[in-house]
Design a protein around this motif. Structure first.
Motif, PDB file in Angstrom:
ATOM      1  N   LEU A  99      40.069  52.348  46.742  1.00 26.41           N
ATOM      2  CA  LEU A  99      40.523  50.969  46.566  1.00 26.41           C
ATOM      3  C   LEU A  99      40.069  50.055  47.705  1.00 26.41           C
ATOM      4  CD1 LEU A  99      42.062  48.919  44.864  1.00 26.41           C
ATOM      5  CD2 LEU A  99      44.167  49.663  46.012  1.00 26.41           C
ATOM      6  N   PRO A 100      40.171  50.463  48.985  1.00 23.44           N
ATOM      7  CA  PRO A 100      39.689  49.574  50.058  1.00 23.44           C
ATOM      8  C   PRO A 100      38.190  49.254  49.943  1.00 23.44           C
ATOM      9  CG  PRO A 100      41.074  51.310  50.975  1.00 23.44           C
ATOM     10  CD  PRO A 100      40.840  51.653  49.528  1.00 23.44           C
ATOM     11  N   ASP A 101      37.394  50.203  49.453  1.00 22.58           N
ATOM     12  CA  ASP A 101      35.964  49.948  49.272  1.00 22.58           C
ATOM     13  C   ASP A 101      35.724  48.961  48.127  1.00 22.58           C
ATOM     14  OD1 ASP A 101      35.163  51.642  51.385  1.00 22.58           O
ATOM     15  OD2 ASP A 101      35.339  53.380  50.072  1.00 22.58           O
ATOM     16  N   ALA A 102      36.543  49.050  47.088  1.00 20.65           N
ATOM     17  CA  ALA A 102      36.440  48.085  45.986  1.00 20.65           C
ATOM     18  C   ALA A 102      36.829  46.692  46.464  1.00 20.65           C
ATOM     19  CB  ALA A 102      37.326  48.519  44.822  1.00 20.65           C
ATOM     20  N   VAL A 103      37.893  46.610  47.262  1.00 21.99           N
ATOM     21  CA  VAL A 103      38.332  45.321  47.792  1.00 21.99           C
ATOM     22  C   VAL A 103      37.253  44.739  48.701  1.00 21.99           C
ATOM     23  CG1 VAL A 103      40.033  44.189  49.284  1.00 21.99           C
ATOM     24  CG2 VAL A 103      40.790  45.785  47.506  1.00 21.99           C
ATOM     25  N   ASP A 104      36.588  45.584  49.498  1.00 22.26           N
ATOM     26  CA  ASP A 104      35.485  45.129  50.351  1.00 22.26           C
ATOM     27  C   ASP A 104      34.416  44.431  49.513  1.00 22.26           C
ATOM     28  OD1 ASP A 104      33.886  45.119  52.907  1.00 22.26           O
ATOM     29  OD2 ASP A 104      32.577  46.418  51.715  1.00 22.26           O
ATOM     30  N   ARG A 105      34.107  44.974  48.367  1.00 22.76           N
ATOM     31  CA  ARG A 105      33.103  44.375  47.487  1.00 22.76           C
ATOM     32  C   ARG A 105      33.630  43.091  46.847  1.00 22.76           C
ATOM     33  NH1 ARG A 105      32.233  49.515  48.506  1.00 22.76           N
ATOM     34  NH2 ARG A 105      30.209  50.469  48.103  1.00 22.76           N
ATOM     35  N   ILE A 106      34.878  43.123  46.396  1.00 24.25           N
ATOM     36  CA  ILE A 106      35.471  41.933  45.772  1.00 24.25           C
ATOM     37  C   ILE A 106      35.542  40.778  46.759  1.00 24.25           C
ATOM     38  CG2 ILE A 106      37.584  40.993  44.745  1.00 24.25           C
ATOM     39  CD1 ILE A 106      38.046  43.811  43.535  1.00 24.25           C
ATOM     40  N   GLU A 107      35.718  41.083  48.048  1.00 27.20           N
ATOM     41  CA  GLU A 107      35.797  40.024  49.055  1.00 27.20           C
ATOM     42  C   GLU A 107      34.492  39.256  49.205  1.00 27.20           C
ATOM     43  OE1 GLU A 107      37.418  42.022  52.492  1.00 27.20           O
ATOM     44  OE2 GLU A 107      39.458  41.450  51.907  1.00 27.20           O
ATOM     45  N   THR A 108      33.418  39.717  48.605  1.00 23.23           N
ATOM     46  CA  THR A 108      32.182  38.925  48.576  1.00 23.23           C
ATOM     47  C   THR A 108      32.290  37.811  47.540  1.00 23.23           C
ATOM     48  OG1 THR A 108      31.028  40.336  46.970  1.00 23.23           O
ATOM     49  CG2 THR A 108      30.780  40.899  49.313  1.00 23.23           C
ATOM     50  N   VAL A 109      33.284  37.897  46.671  1.00 23.72           N
ATOM     51  CA  VAL A 109      33.550  36.874  45.654  1.00 23.72           C
ATOM     52  C   VAL A 109      34.703  35.981  46.089  1.00 23.72           C
ATOM     53  CG1 VAL A 109      34.223  36.474  43.248  1.00 23.72           C
ATOM     54  CG2 VAL A 109      32.713  38.388  43.812  1.00 23.72           C
ATOM     55  N   THR A 110      35.779  36.606  46.611  1.00 20.11           N
ATOM     56  CA  THR A 110      36.968  35.862  47.016  1.00 20.11           C
ATOM     57  C   THR A 110      37.708  36.618  48.110  1.00 20.11           C
ATOM     58  OG1 THR A 110      39.045  34.857  46.287  1.00 20.11           O
ATOM     59  CG2 THR A 110      38.435  36.922  45.235  1.00 20.11           C
ATOM     60  N   THR A 111      38.359  35.881  48.980  1.00 20.03           N
ATOM     61  CA  THR A 111      39.231  36.500  49.972  1.00 20.03           C
ATOM     62  C   THR A 111      40.701  36.256  49.631  1.00 20.03           C
ATOM     63  OG1 THR A 111      39.027  34.556  51.386  1.00 20.03           O
ATOM     64  CG2 THR A 111      37.540  36.408  51.850  1.00 20.03           C
ATOM     65  N   GLY A 147      32.643  28.024  41.293  1.00 18.26           N
ATOM     66  CA  GLY A 147      33.586  26.960  41.566  1.00 18.26           C
ATOM     67  C   GLY A 147      35.011  27.255  41.166  1.00 18.26           C
ATOM     68  N   SER A 148      35.231  27.716  39.994  1.00 16.11           N
ATOM     69  CA  SER A 148      36.584  27.854  39.493  1.00 16.11           C
ATOM     70  C   SER A 148      37.120  29.261  39.713  1.00 16.11           C
ATOM     71  CB  SER A 148      36.625  27.527  38.000  1.00 16.11           C
ATOM     72  OG  SER A 148      36.001  28.555  37.250  1.00 16.11           O
ATOM     73  N   ARG A 149      38.416  29.350  39.652  1.00 15.16           N
ATOM     74  CA  ARG A 149      39.085  30.651  39.747  1.00 15.16           C
ATOM     75  C   ARG A 149      38.594  31.576  38.635  1.00 15.16           C
ATOM     76  NH1 ARG A 149      43.560  32.946  41.857  1.00 15.16           N
ATOM     77  NH2 ARG A 149      44.753  34.360  40.554  1.00 15.16           N
ATOM     78  N   GLU A 150      38.452  31.031  37.440  1.00 14.70           N
ATOM     79  CA  GLU A 150      37.987  31.834  36.299  1.00 14.70           C
ATOM     80  C   GLU A 150      36.563  32.345  36.529  1.00 14.70           C
ATOM     81  OE1 GLU A 150      38.160  33.954  32.864  1.00 14.70           O
ATOM     82  OE2 GLU A 150      39.822  32.901  33.824  1.00 14.70           O
ATOM     83  N   ALA A 151      35.692  31.495  37.087  1.00 14.58           N
ATOM     84  CA  ALA A 151      34.314  31.915  37.369  1.00 14.58           C
ATOM     85  C   ALA A 151      34.298  33.049  38.394  1.00 14.58           C
ATOM     86  CB  ALA A 151      33.486  30.734  37.873  1.00 14.58           C
ATOM     87  N   LYS A 152      35.136  32.942  39.416  1.00 10.43           N
ATOM     88  CA  LYS A 152      35.219  33.997  40.432  1.00 10.43           C
ATOM     89  C   LYS A 152      35.776  35.277  39.828  1.00 10.43           C
ATOM     90  CE  LYS A 152      35.623  30.948  44.411  1.00 10.43           C
ATOM     91  NZ  LYS A 152      36.453  30.501  45.534  1.00 10.43           N
ATOM     92  N   LEU A 153      36.769  35.149  38.955  1.00  5.97           N
ATOM     93  CA  LEU A 153      37.335  36.326  38.304  1.00  5.97           C
ATOM     94  C   LEU A 153      36.264  37.049  37.489  1.00  5.97           C
ATOM     95  CD1 LEU A 153      40.760  36.915  36.893  1.00  5.97           C
ATOM     96  CD2 LEU A 153      38.867  37.293  35.356  1.00  5.97           C
ATOM     97  N   GLU A 154      35.510  36.294  36.701  1.00  4.00           N
ATOM     98  CA  GLU A 154      34.455  36.902  35.882  1.00  4.00           C
ATOM     99  C   GLU A 154      33.383  37.568  36.745  1.00  4.00           C
ATOM    100  OE1 GLU A 154      34.585  37.387  32.633  1.00  4.00           O
ATOM    101  OE2 GLU A 154      36.530  36.389  32.677  1.00  4.00           O
ATOM    102  N   LEU A 155      32.999  36.913  37.825  1.00  4.91           N
ATOM    103  CA  LEU A 155      31.993  37.468  38.726  1.00  4.91           C
ATOM    104  C   LEU A 155      32.505  38.757  39.373  1.00  4.91           C
ATOM    105  CD1 LEU A 155      29.141  36.941  39.765  1.00  4.91           C
ATOM    106  CD2 LEU A 155      30.137  35.554  41.579  1.00  4.91           C
ATOM    107  N   GLY A 156      33.773  38.773  39.782  1.00  4.99           N
ATOM    108  CA  GLY A 156      34.357  39.975  40.382  1.00  4.99           C
ATOM    109  C   GLY A 156      34.421  41.139  39.416  1.00  4.99           C
ATOM    110  N   LEU A 201      43.818  36.543  43.799  1.00  7.92           N
ATOM    111  CA  LEU A 201      42.670  36.621  42.903  1.00  7.92           C
ATOM    112  C   LEU A 201      42.071  38.034  42.913  1.00  7.92           C
ATOM    113  CD1 LEU A 201      40.819  35.352  40.863  1.00  7.92           C
ATOM    114  CD2 LEU A 201      39.513  34.317  42.738  1.00  7.92           C
ATOM    115  N   THR A 202      42.092  38.694  44.067  1.00  7.81           N
ATOM    116  CA  THR A 202      41.617  40.082  44.134  1.00  7.81           C
ATOM    117  C   THR A 202      42.441  40.954  43.193  1.00  7.81           C
ATOM    118  OG1 THR A 202      40.807  39.843  46.390  1.00  7.81           O
ATOM    119  CG2 THR A 202      41.317  42.079  45.663  1.00  7.81           C
ATOM    120  N   ARG A 203      43.757  40.805  43.223  1.00  5.19           N
ATOM    121  CA  ARG A 203      44.622  41.562  42.300  1.00  5.19           C
ATOM    122  C   ARG A 203      44.301  41.220  40.857  1.00  5.19           C
ATOM    123  NH1 ARG A 203      48.349  40.373  46.187  1.00  5.19           N
ATOM    124  NH2 ARG A 203      49.172  38.602  45.042  1.00  5.19           N
TER     125      ARG A 203
END
Length: 128
Positions: A28-40, A5-14, A44-46
């Motif tokens: 880096l693009p492959d890492a972003v691909d994985r992070i996008e399963t948490v947030t787009t 739910g929260s930005r902090e929860a998504k950050l921790e999950l990422g 927040l990705t940064r």
């Protein structure tokens, strides 16, 4: 999936997802691909990448990341749960009847199809 739910929860999950990748190094693009399963969210990705670097989970070298996890791979027997139902893969958007959910300390991530869960965890060997 229980959407973090929260930005902090998504950050921790990422950050935790990056810590559990089965790769020594990742573009880096492959890492972003994985992070996008948490947030787009690009912001927040940064933040996830910055937090992972500050916590010693990753080291950045230009457009490459070195994963410094100390052997904390996702355990497929205990951390990946399969559920039957009607799902949409969180990574590729394909309709799937068996969802694979990754249980991390920070929360649950999924559903994924069988090949996408391997990509997300780094088990497939792509993105070298």
């Amino acid at each position: 999936m229980n959407e973090p739910g929260s930005r902090e929860a998504k950050l921790e999950l990422g950050v935790e997802l990056l810590a559990h990748l089965e790769r020594e190094e990742l573009a880096l693009p492959d890492a972003v691909d994985r992070i996008e399963t948490v947030t787009t969210s690009p912001a927040l990705t940064r933040d996830i990448l910055d937090a992972a670097e500050k916590r010693g989970v990753i080291e950045r070298d230009g457009a490459r990341l070195r994963i410094r996890r100390g052997g904390t791979y996702v355990n497929y027997d205990s951390q990946v749960v399969r559920r039957e139902g009607e799902f949409e893969c969180r990574r590729c958007g394909t309709a799937i009847s068996t969802g694979h959910f990754v249980n991390l300390d920070a929360g649950e991530l999924g559903p994924f199809g069988s090949s996408c869960v391997r990509k997300v965890t780094g088990r497939d060997g792509d993105g070298g």
